[in-house]
Every structure is written in structure tokens, then in C-alpha cells.
Design a protein around this motif. Structure first.
Motif, PDB file in Angstrom:
ATOM      1  N   GLY A  11       0.790  -1.225   0.000  1.00 16.45           N
ATOM      2  CA  GLY A  11       0.000   0.000   0.000  1.00 16.45           C
ATOM      3  C   GLY A  11       0.819   1.270   0.000  1.00 16.45           C
ATOM      4  N   ILE A  12       2.134   1.137  -0.029  1.00 15.24           N
ATOM      5  CA  ILE A  12       2.985   2.321   0.002  1.00 15.24           C
ATOM      6  C   ILE A  12       4.279   2.045  -0.758  1.00 15.24           C
ATOM      7  CG2 ILE A  12       4.089   1.686   2.169  1.00 15.24           C
ATOM      8  CD1 ILE A  12       3.971   4.699   2.894  1.00 15.24           C
ATOM      9  N   LYS A  13       4.781   3.069  -1.398  1.00 16.95           N
ATOM     10  CA  LYS A  13       6.069   2.990  -2.089  1.00 16.95           C
ATOM     11  C   LYS A  13       7.005   3.962  -1.391  1.00 16.95           C
ATOM     12  CE  LYS A  13       4.717   0.467  -5.674  1.00 16.95           C
ATOM     13  NZ  LYS A  13       5.309  -0.706  -6.216  1.00 16.95           N
ATOM     14  N   TYR A  14       8.278   3.609  -1.358  1.00 20.28           N
ATOM     15  CA  TYR A  14       9.258   4.429  -0.670  1.00 20.28           C
ATOM     16  C   TYR A  14      10.353   4.917  -1.606  1.00 20.28           C
ATOM     17  CZ  TYR A  14       7.328   2.619   3.692  1.00 20.28           C
ATOM     18  OH  TYR A  14       6.506   2.295   4.730  1.00 20.28           O
ATOM     19  N   LEU A  15      10.785   6.132  -1.344  1.00 20.34           N
ATOM     20  CA  LEU A  15      11.988   6.693  -1.927  1.00 20.34           C
ATOM     21  C   LEU A  15      12.922   6.969  -0.760  1.00 20.34           C
ATOM     22  CD1 LEU A  15      10.423   9.311  -4.374  1.00 20.34           C
ATOM     23  CD2 LEU A  15      11.614   7.207  -5.020  1.00 20.34           C
ATOM     24  N   ARG A  75       8.960  14.623  -8.510  1.00 23.41           N
ATOM     25  CA  ARG A  75       7.800  14.424  -9.395  1.00 23.41           C
ATOM     26  C   ARG A  75       8.058  13.296 -10.395  1.00 23.41           C
ATOM     27  NH1 ARG A  75       3.909  18.339  -9.067  1.00 23.41           N
ATOM     28  NH2 ARG A  75       4.521  20.307  -8.103  1.00 23.41           N
ATOM     29  N   LYS A  76       9.254  13.287 -10.973  1.00 27.00           N
ATOM     30  CA  LYS A  76       9.612  12.252 -11.943  1.00 27.00           C
ATOM     31  C   LYS A  76       9.603  10.870 -11.284  1.00 27.00           C
ATOM     32  CE  LYS A  76      13.210  10.762 -15.093  1.00 27.00           C
ATOM     33  NZ  LYS A  76      14.609  10.856 -15.444  1.00 27.00           N
ATOM     34  N   SER A  77      10.222  10.758 -10.116  1.00 22.40           N
ATOM     35  CA  SER A  77      10.266   9.477  -9.409  1.00 22.40           C
ATOM     36  C   SER A  77       8.875   8.994  -9.035  1.00 22.40           C
ATOM     37  CB  SER A  77      11.113   9.588  -8.140  1.00 22.40           C
ATOM     38  OG  SER A  77      12.452   9.822  -8.470  1.00 22.40           O
ATOM     39  N   ASN A  82       4.235   5.344  -9.829  1.00 20.85           N
ATOM     40  CA  ASN A  82       2.806   5.199 -10.108  1.00 20.85           C
ATOM     41  C   ASN A  82       2.054   4.596  -8.916  1.00 20.85           C
ATOM     42  OD1 ASN A  82       0.453   5.394 -11.608  1.00 20.85           O
ATOM     43  ND2 ASN A  82       0.720   3.387 -12.551  1.00 20.85           N
ATOM     44  N   ALA A  83       2.199   5.251  -7.760  1.00 26.70           N
ATOM     45  CA  ALA A  83       1.576   4.745  -6.536  1.00 26.70           C
ATOM     46  C   ALA A  83       0.686   5.819  -5.916  1.00 26.70           C
ATOM     47  CB  ALA A  83       2.650   4.346  -5.539  1.00 26.70           C
TER      48      ALA A  83
END
Length: 144
Positions: A11-15, A75-77, A82-83
């Protein structure tokens, strides 16, 4: 080293924003973060956040230009991920402050790695529960 890691990050993406003055010196910072966060790959968030200790206070003109580049990179990342929910993790107080400035414009929430680990491993109420335990005799008081 202690085997601490999150097993479910659905349910979550990380940078991960690696600070210019990273405290992770003996290993590759992104490898450490990926090991801690278990699940899906944590990607590196490119570019400096523009805080750099006192840069934002001493040279706001330069800091603002650096932040424009960071926002574009975020923004690009986020578009590539796409999350619905993206968090940018870091380990630096100045960077956390700088990354928090992007939340309204990008939707990415910033947080410390250790806070995200605590939230995932101990639950959403980890901080008030910890404070309550510390206040109920968990703090040794030294009287002079």
C-alpha cells in the motif's frame, strides 16, 4: 545487524533521500534502507534537498534553486512509481525539514527511517505509548 526489518510494506512505495552529510558511513545507504524496509525495492531520490544544514538560511537564493531541481526529481520518481502513497525517507533533520516542504506540491510525505520502522513494527500509536511508559517510571531521575 540486529535483524530489524519490516516484512509488509503493501500500500505504500518508498523513496530514500540520502543526505549530503549521510550518517550511514560503513555500508551503502540505499542497501541499508532496502534491508530495513523488507518488501519492495526502495529507490533513491536524486538530488540535494536544498537545506544542507544552514544553506536555506544563509543563501536562500541558492537553496531555492536547488529545491526546484529536487522537486522536479521527486515528481519524476513519483510518476515512475505510479503509486497512490509515496513516502520519502531520510536520516537527517535538515533534510526532513526540506523534504517536508514538498508535500503540498508533490503529495510525497517525508519521514525519518526510524520513525517509519517504529510505525510499521510497533503500530500507529507507538509514540504516545512510548511517552506514557517513560512517564510511568521508565525514566530514571537524577536529583542533585
Amino acid at each position: 545487524e540486529k535483524g530489524v526489518k519490516v516484512n509488509d510494506v503493501s500500500g505504500i512505495k518508498y523513496l530514500y533521500h540520502d543526505p549530503c552529510h549521510t550518517p550511514i558511513k560503513t555500508a551503502k545507504p540505499l542497501g541499508v534502507v532496502n534491508g530495513l524496509m523488507g518488501g519492495e525495492e526502495v529507490r533513491l531520490s536524486e538530488r540535494c534537498c536544498g537545506e544542507s544544514g544552514t544553506l536555506a538560511m544563509t543563501r536562500p537564493d541558492v537553496s531555492t534553486q536547488v529545491r526546484f531541481s529536487k522537486e522536479e526529481s521527486l515528481r519524476k520518481s513519483m510518476q515512475e512509481l505510479n503509486a497512490e502513497k509515496v513516502k520519502v525517507l531520510t536520516s537527517c533533520p535538515s533534510c526532513l525539514q526540506g523534504l517536508a516542504r514538498f508535500e503540498d506540491d508533490t503529495g510525497a510525505q517525508a519521514d525519518y527511517i526510524v520513525v517509519e520502522l517504529a510505525r510499521r513494527l510497533l503500530g500507529e500509536n507507538w509514540l504516545p505509548e512510548f511517552v506514557a511508559k517513560a512517564n510511568a517510571g521508565g525514566i530514571e531521575r537524577v536529583l542533585l
